[in-house]
Design an enzyme around this catalytic site. Structure first.
Site, PDB file in Angstrom:
ATOM      1  N   ASP A   1     -27.825   3.295 -16.246  1.00 44.17           N
ATOM      2  CA  ASP A   1     -28.684   2.531 -17.147  1.00 44.17           C
ATOM      3  C   ASP A   1     -30.158   2.702 -16.744  1.00 44.17           C
ATOM      4  OD1 ASP A   1     -28.578   0.421 -19.287  1.00 44.17           O
ATOM      5  OD2 ASP A   1     -29.629  -0.740 -17.760  1.00 44.17           O
TER       6      ASP A   1
ATOM      7  N   HIS B   1     -25.000   2.048 -28.439  1.00 44.86           N
ATOM      8  CA  HIS B   1     -24.985   0.597 -28.694  1.00 44.86           C
ATOM      9  C   HIS B   1     -26.387   0.007 -28.838  1.00 44.86           C
ATOM     10  CE1 HIS B   1     -25.781   1.162 -24.519  1.00 44.86           C
ATOM     11  NE2 HIS B   1     -26.081  -0.110 -24.375  1.00 44.86           N
ATOM     12  N   ASP B   2     -27.424   0.838 -28.691  1.00 45.29           N
ATOM     13  CA  ASP B   2     -28.799   0.330 -28.749  1.00 45.29           C
ATOM     14  C   ASP B   2     -29.562   0.736 -30.008  1.00 45.29           C
ATOM     15  OD1 ASP B   2     -28.622  -0.886 -26.233  1.00 45.29           O
ATOM     16  OD2 ASP B   2     -29.293   0.925 -25.193  1.00 45.29           O
TER      17      ASP B   2
ATOM     18  N   ASP C   1     -20.504   2.191 -16.252  1.00 46.68           N
ATOM     19  CA  ASP C   1     -21.933   2.054 -16.534  1.00 46.68           C
ATOM     20  C   ASP C   1     -22.579   1.381 -15.326  1.00 46.68           C
ATOM     21  OD1 ASP C   1     -24.418   1.604 -17.850  1.00 46.68           O
ATOM     22  OD2 ASP C   1     -23.379   1.430 -19.771  1.00 46.68           O
TER      23      ASP C   1
ATOM     24  N   GLU D   1     -29.371   7.563 -18.401  1.00 42.31           N
ATOM     25  CA  GLU D   1     -30.077   7.078 -19.593  1.00 42.31           C
ATOM     26  C   GLU D   1     -31.571   7.294 -19.314  1.00 42.31           C
ATOM     27  OE1 GLU D   1     -30.918   3.264 -22.493  1.00 42.31           O
ATOM     28  OE2 GLU D   1     -30.765   3.006 -20.359  1.00 42.31           O
TER      29      GLU D   1
HETATM   30  C1  GLC Z   1     -30.207   0.058 -21.450  1.00 44.71           C
HETATM   31  C2  GLC Z   1     -28.980  -0.410 -22.170  1.00 44.71           C
HETATM   32  C3  GLC Z   1     -29.342  -1.586 -23.027  1.00 44.71           C
HETATM   33  C4  GLC Z   1     -29.862  -2.676 -22.126  1.00 44.71           C
HETATM   34  C5  GLC Z   1     -30.992  -2.188 -21.239  1.00 44.71           C
HETATM   35  C6  GLC Z   1     -31.215  -3.134 -20.087  1.00 44.71           C
HETATM   36  O1  GLC Z   1     -31.181   0.526 -22.332  1.00 44.71           O
HETATM   37  O2  GLC Z   1     -28.409   0.635 -22.899  1.00 44.71           O
HETATM   38  O3  GLC Z   1     -28.247  -2.045 -23.782  1.00 44.71           O
HETATM   39  O4  GLC Z   1     -30.323  -3.760 -22.906  1.00 44.71           O
HETATM   40  O5  GLC Z   1     -30.714  -0.949 -20.656  1.00 44.71           O
HETATM   41  O6  GLC Z   1     -30.137  -3.063 -19.186  1.00 44.71           O
END
Ligand code: GLC
Ligand code: CA
Length: 513
Positions: A198, A323-324, A96, A262
Site C-alpha cells: 500500500d 477498489h479506489d 496487502d 502501489e
Molecule cells: C491505498 C489504498 C486505499 C487506502 C489508502 C490508505 O491507496 O488502496 O484504499 O485508502 O492507500 O491506506
C-alpha cells in the site's frame, strides 16, 4: 517461467467478493468457495485487499494487528485453508501490506500516544504545534484537511497522510523497519506468495518536514486537484532502502515471493526507479495508465513511454480498475459493451502483467451509492466496492436471499457471472479466451504499428498483432492475417481484411509477407 511475470493477477476485495455465512459481508471462506471460478477464468494469483483486524476507519487499510485476520473475514485457519485450496488450483495468494500507517488502535500507537517517553513514541511522527498553535507544516491528508491531528494528552500533533485513524509510522526508525521484516517473514513462511504494498511511494517522509510547494499547470490534473506537489511526502530517496530491504527478505524464501507496489506516481518516469537494479519491487502499478482517458493516442503514448523508461529487468503492470477508482466499464466505457470488450482485449494483450479487479471479467459497472450509503472516508470510492455479482437470484449469489449487504447491490440481474457463463459470446468468455490466448505471446516484445486516428495497433513479436478501434469511425488498417480472436467473437478463424468498425478489436496471427 516466472508465475507473476507470465500470469494474470486478480484483485479480490474480500468484503465484497462472497459472503459465506449470511451476514452481508464477504469473507475468506467465501473467497475459497469461489476459487473454481478464478481457476476456470485462468487466473494465476490473487491479491486480497486487507484481511487484518481493523476498526475499519478506512476499510482494512487501518491495521490493528499485522499478524491476525479480521474476525468478520474469518480466522487465521481460514486464511491458511484459502492459501492451500488456491495452491491446489495453481493460484498464488498475495496479501496487502500497509506499511505507511497503522490504525490508531494498533498497540504501537496506543503506547506511542500514551506519553512523550513511551517506548513506541518515535515509531510515529510527533511534532509540537506551530507558534500559532496550528499544524507544523502544510501537508494535507488525502481525505481532506491537515495531515496533522493534535493529541491533547501530550500536547503534540501526529502525522496522518490519510484519516486521523491512520497515523503514519516513522520509517526513519530502525525498529519500525525490523518490525515489518518480521511481518513479511511471518506471512511468507505461511505460504503467502507475496504482498501488494500500500502507498509504497509514501512511506518515508522528508526528515525536516518541509512544506510542499503548490501545484501548477505543469502537474497532472490529479495533483492539481489536490493542490500541492508531494515532493516532500512522496518518492523520497530513502524509500528505496526500505524496498531493497524487503526484497532481500524475499530472497530468504524459495520460491521468491513477489513485491507489487502501489506506486501512485503520475509520471511514468518516476515509476522506473521503483524496480531498482532488479533489487526492489518486482512489479509496480502504473497509475498514469489508470487515470488516462480511454483514447487510443493517449493510452498508446503511456504504453510507449513505459516501454521506453522501464529498465530491462522492469516488467510492466497494466490495470484499469481497483477498489479506489470508478470501475473501467463505467469510467472508460460509459457502459458500452463493445468498448468494455476492447478494454479487456487491451489489458490482456499488452506486454506486462495484467491485474483484473473483481467484476472486470463480466464488465461490471460502478454501483450506485446514495448519500446515506457512503462508507468510504474519502466519500467517493464505494461505487467500486459494491458486492460481486454472481447470479441473478435474490442476493446476487453474493449473500443469502433477503440479507442486506454491507454496501448496496448493483444491478445483478443485468450483469452477473452465472448468466454470462451460459453465453459463449459473453464478456466473461471473451476475458477467458484472452487470458488463454495471451500465453502464446506472453514474453514477445511490444512494438506499436501504424494505425489511423482513433485506432491503436501493435505487434507482439513477429507473429502476433493487435488492432483496436477506439474511435467513432470505420477504419481500414494496412494489416493482414488470420483473426485469432475478435471482440465480437464472430471473426475468429477468418482472414482479416484490415477493416474495423468503431469499438472493435482483433488479435491476429500476422501473414508473413
Ligand atoms: C491505498 C489504498 C486505499 C487506502 C489508502 C490508505 O491507496 O488502496 O484504499 O485508502 O492507500 O491506506
Ligand atoms: Ca460473511
Amino acid at each position: 517461467m516466472t508465475w507473476w511475470r507470465d500470469g494474470v493477477l486478480y484483485q479480490v476485495y474480500p468484503r465484497s467478493f462472497q459472503d459465506s455465512n449470511g451476514d452481508g459481508v464477504g469473507d475468506l471462506n467465501g473467497v475459497t468457495s469461489r476459487l473454481d471460478h478464478l481457476a476456470w477464468l485462468g487466473v494465476d494469483g490473487i491479491w486480497l485487499s486487507p484481511t487484518f483486524p481493523s476498526p475499519n476507519a478506512d476499510w482494512g487499510y487501518d491495521v490493528a494487528d499485522y499478524f491476525g485476520v479480521h474476525p468478520e473475514l474469518g480466522t487465521a485457519e481460514d486464511l491458511d485453508r484459502l492459501v492451500a485450496e488456491a495452491g491446489s488450483r495453481g493460484i498464488r495468494v498475495l496479501l496487502d501490506l500497509v506499511p505507511n500507517h497503522t490504525s490508531d488502535e494498533h498497540p504501537w500507537f496506543r503506547d506511542s500516544r500514551s506519553s512523550r517517553e513511551a517506548p513506541h513514541r518515535d515509531w510515529y511522527v510527533w511534532r509540537d504545534p506551530a507558534p500559532d498553535g496550528g499544524p507544523p507544516n502544510n501537508w494535507r491528508s488525502a481525505f481532506g484537511g491537515p495531515a496533522w491531528t493534535l493529541d491533547e494528552r501530550t500536547g503534540q500533533l501526529f502525522l496522518h497522510q490519510f484519516a486521523a485513524g491512520q497515523p503514519d509510522l516513522n520509517w526513519w526508525h530502525e525498529d519500525v523497519r525490523q518490525a515489518f521484516d518480521e511481518i513479511l517473514r511471518h506471512w511468507f513462511g505461511r505460504g503467502v506468495a507475496g504482498v501488494r504494498i500500500d502507498t509504497a511511494h509514501l512511506i518515508v517522509k522528508d526528515r525536516l518536514l518541509r512544506d510542499n510547494p503548490p501545484a501548477d499547470e505543469t502537474d497532472h490534473p490529479y495533483i492539481r486537484r489536490r493542490g500541492w506537489k508531494p515532493i516532500h511526502t512522496a518518492n523520497q530517496p530513502e524509500v528505496h532502502d526500505v524496498l531493497k530491504r524487503w526484497r532481500s527478505v524475499c530472497g530468504e524464501f524459495d520460491p521468491e515471493p513477489v513485491l507489487v507496489g502501489e506506486t501512485y506516481v503520475l509520471d511514468v518516469r518516476q515509476l522506473a526507479p521503483y524496480y531498482g537494479a532488479g533489487d526492489e519491487l518486482h512489479l509496480a502499478f502504473n497509475f498514469p495508465f489508470v487515470h488516462a482517458p480511454f483514447r487510443a493516442e493517449t493510452l498508446a503514448g503511456i504504453v510507449a513511454e513505459t516501454e521506453a523508461v522501464l529498465p530491462g529487468h522492469g516488467w510492466p503492470v497494466w490495470t484499469a480498475s481497483n477498489h479506489d477508482v470508478s470501475r473501467f466499464p463505467t469510467r472508460w466505457c460509459a457502459g458500452s459493451e463493445a468498448l468494455i470488450r476492447c478494454a479487456l482485449m487491451l489489458l490482456l494483450t499488452l506486454r506486462g502483467t495484467p491485474f483484473l479487479y473483481q467484476g472486470d471479467e463480466i464488465g461490471m459497472p460502478d454501483g450506485e451509492i446514495g448519500p446515506d450509503d457512503v462508507l468510504d472516508p474519502a466519500g467517493v470510492r464505494d461505487v467500486a466496492r459494491t458486492p460481486m455479482q454472481w447470479s441473478g437470484e435474490a442476493g446476487g449469489g453474493f449473500t443469502a436471499a433477503g440479507v442486506r449487504p454491507w454496501l448496496p447491490f448493483g444491478d445483478y440481474f443485468a450483469c452477473n457471472v452465472a448468466t454470462q457463463r451460459e453465453d459463449r459470446d459473453s464478456v466473461l468468455w471473451l476475458a477467458r479466451d484472452l487470458i488463454e490466448l495471451r500465453r502464446r505471446f506472453v514474453s514477445a516484445p511490444y512494438a506499436s504499428l501504424e494505425a489511423p486516428a482513433g485506432c491503436w495497433a501493435f505487434s507482439r513479436g513477429p507473429g502476433i498483432a493487435v488492432a483496436l478501434n477506439l474511435g467513432e469511425a470505420d477504419v481500414v488498417l494496412d494489416l493482414r492475417g488470420e483473426v485469432l480472436l475478435g471482440t465480437d467473437h464472430v471473426r475468429a478463424g477468418r482472414p482479416f481484411d484490415g477493416r474495423l468498425a468503431p469499438a472493435e478489436g482483433v488479435v491476429l496471427a500476422r501473414s508473413q509477407d
